[in-house]
Design a protein around this motif. Structure first.
Motif, short mmCIF file in Angstrom:
data_model
loop_
_atom_site.label_atom_id
_atom_site.label_comp_id
_atom_site.label_asym_id
_atom_site.label_seq_id
_atom_site.Cartn_x
_atom_site.Cartn_y
_atom_site.Cartn_z
N GLU A 44 7.63 -2.76 -7.24
CA GLU A 44 7.74 -1.36 -7.66
C GLU A 44 6.41 -0.62 -7.47
O GLU A 44 6.38 0.49 -6.96
CB GLU A 44 8.18 -1.26 -9.13
CG GLU A 44 9.58 -1.79 -9.39
CD GLU A 44 9.65 -3.32 -9.48
OE1 GLU A 44 8.62 -3.98 -9.77
OE2 GLU A 44 10.73 -3.86 -9.22
N ARG A 45 5.34 -1.25 -7.88
CA ARG A 45 4.03 -0.60 -7.76
C ARG A 45 3.59 -0.54 -6.29
O ARG A 45 3.00 0.44 -5.86
CB ARG A 45 2.99 -1.33 -8.60
CG ARG A 45 3.20 -1.06 -10.07
CD ARG A 45 1.98 -1.31 -10.85
NE ARG A 45 2.14 -0.75 -12.18
CZ ARG A 45 1.24 -0.87 -13.11
NH1 ARG A 45 0.14 -1.53 -12.89
NH2 ARG A 45 1.45 -0.32 -14.29
N ALA A 47 5.45 -0.20 -3.77
CA ALA A 47 6.21 0.87 -3.11
C ALA A 47 5.57 2.24 -3.34
O ALA A 47 5.76 3.16 -2.54
CB ALA A 47 7.64 0.87 -3.61
N GLN A 48 4.80 2.39 -4.41
CA GLN A 48 4.18 3.67 -4.74
C GLN A 48 2.87 3.91 -3.99
O GLN A 48 2.36 5.02 -3.98
CB GLN A 48 3.90 3.74 -6.24
CG GLN A 48 5.15 3.73 -7.08
CD GLN A 48 4.81 3.71 -8.57
OE1 GLN A 48 3.76 4.18 -8.98
NE2 GLN A 48 5.71 3.16 -9.36
N ILE A 49 2.35 2.87 -3.35
CA ILE A 49 1.05 2.99 -2.68
C ILE A 49 1.25 3.49 -1.26
O ILE A 49 2.06 2.94 -0.51
CB ILE A 49 0.31 1.64 -2.70
CG1 ILE A 49 -0.01 1.30 -4.15
CG2 ILE A 49 -0.94 1.70 -1.84
CD1 ILE A 49 -0.90 0.15 -4.36
N LYS A 93 -4.74 4.99 -6.15
CA LYS A 93 -3.49 4.56 -6.79
C LYS A 93 -3.71 3.26 -7.56
O LYS A 93 -3.20 3.11 -8.67
CB LYS A 93 -2.40 4.39 -5.72
CG LYS A 93 -1.02 4.39 -6.26
CD LYS A 93 -0.68 5.77 -6.81
CE LYS A 93 0.77 5.85 -7.17
NZ LYS A 93 1.13 7.06 -7.86
N PHE A 97 -3.22 2.55 -11.53
CA PHE A 97 -2.46 1.44 -12.10
C PHE A 97 -3.29 0.65 -13.10
O PHE A 97 -2.81 0.22 -14.13
CB PHE A 97 -1.97 0.48 -11.02
CG PHE A 97 -0.90 1.03 -10.13
CD1 PHE A 97 0.00 1.98 -10.58
CD2 PHE A 97 -0.78 0.59 -8.83
CE1 PHE A 97 0.99 2.48 -9.76
CE2 PHE A 97 0.21 1.07 -8.00
CZ PHE A 97 1.09 2.02 -8.47
#
Length: 189
Positions: A44-45, A47-49, A93, A97
């Motif tokens: 999930e994380r 995918a955000q980068i 990012k 986090f």
């Protein structure tokens, strides 16, 4: 983690001859370290980068491997791919986090100050509710009362933690609400 010193977060400088071999090696190690952080992130994380598909595929391949030597080689490959990546947004990012960004830290300090004020002063609840009218009045008052009891009875800080989370939620909802209002005003122009 040390700062990666690329100009404006973009790969290696164009003229590699200006950099000593030691500095170039240090940069490659820093890229591999950053890659090590990336491979440890959840799907999930990750995918955000913001990153290229090549880097994303290399990270997926790394996670699939189990042999130490294969993982070491794959990590070197990830570092090589990262030479052409924009490092700035990736690092930003990851900092977000890890909660090390200045804005995130300031927000946490604000929540702690608000919580302490609510616990210490009765009129702070009224001021808080005036500033954040969308807050759940009943919940905030109950959590403050329960937190005060916990301190008096020297109980574990369950309500103390819940109050922190409730304040955090109120602030996040305020930001979302402000963003929505900003968008509404932009449409009218």
């Amino acid at each position: 983690m040390t700062e990666i010193y690329y100009q404006k977060g973009k790969g290696l400088p164009q003229n590699d001859e200006q950099i000593s071999k030691t500095a170039r090696k240090r940069q490659m190690n820093e890229l591999q370290d950053l890659g090590g952080i990336l491979v440890d992130l959840s799907k999930e994380r990750l995918a955000q980068i913001p990153m290229s598909e090549d880097l994303r595929d290399a990270i997926k391949e790394y996670k699939r491997l189990s042999a130490n030597e294969a993982r070491r080689r794959q990590m070197q490959y990830i570092g090589k791919i990262m030479r052409n990546e924009e490092i700035g947004p990736i690092q930003e990012k990851i900092d977000q986090f890890q909660g090390s960004s200045a804005a995130e830290t300031a927000k946490l300090h604000l929540i702690e100050r608000l919580r302490n004020q609510l616990i210490e002063k009765d009129d702070a609840i009224t001021m808080f509710l005036e500033k954040y009218p969308h807050a759940d009045v009943q919940q905030i008052r109950t959590l403050v009362r329960n937190t005060r009891k916990e301190f008096e009875l020297k109980k574990p800080p369950k309500s103390f933690r819940e109050l922190f989370q409730a304040i955090k939620l109120v602030l996040e909802n305020q930001i979302v609400s402000d963003d929505q209002h900003d968008g509404e005003f932009d449409d009218e122009d």
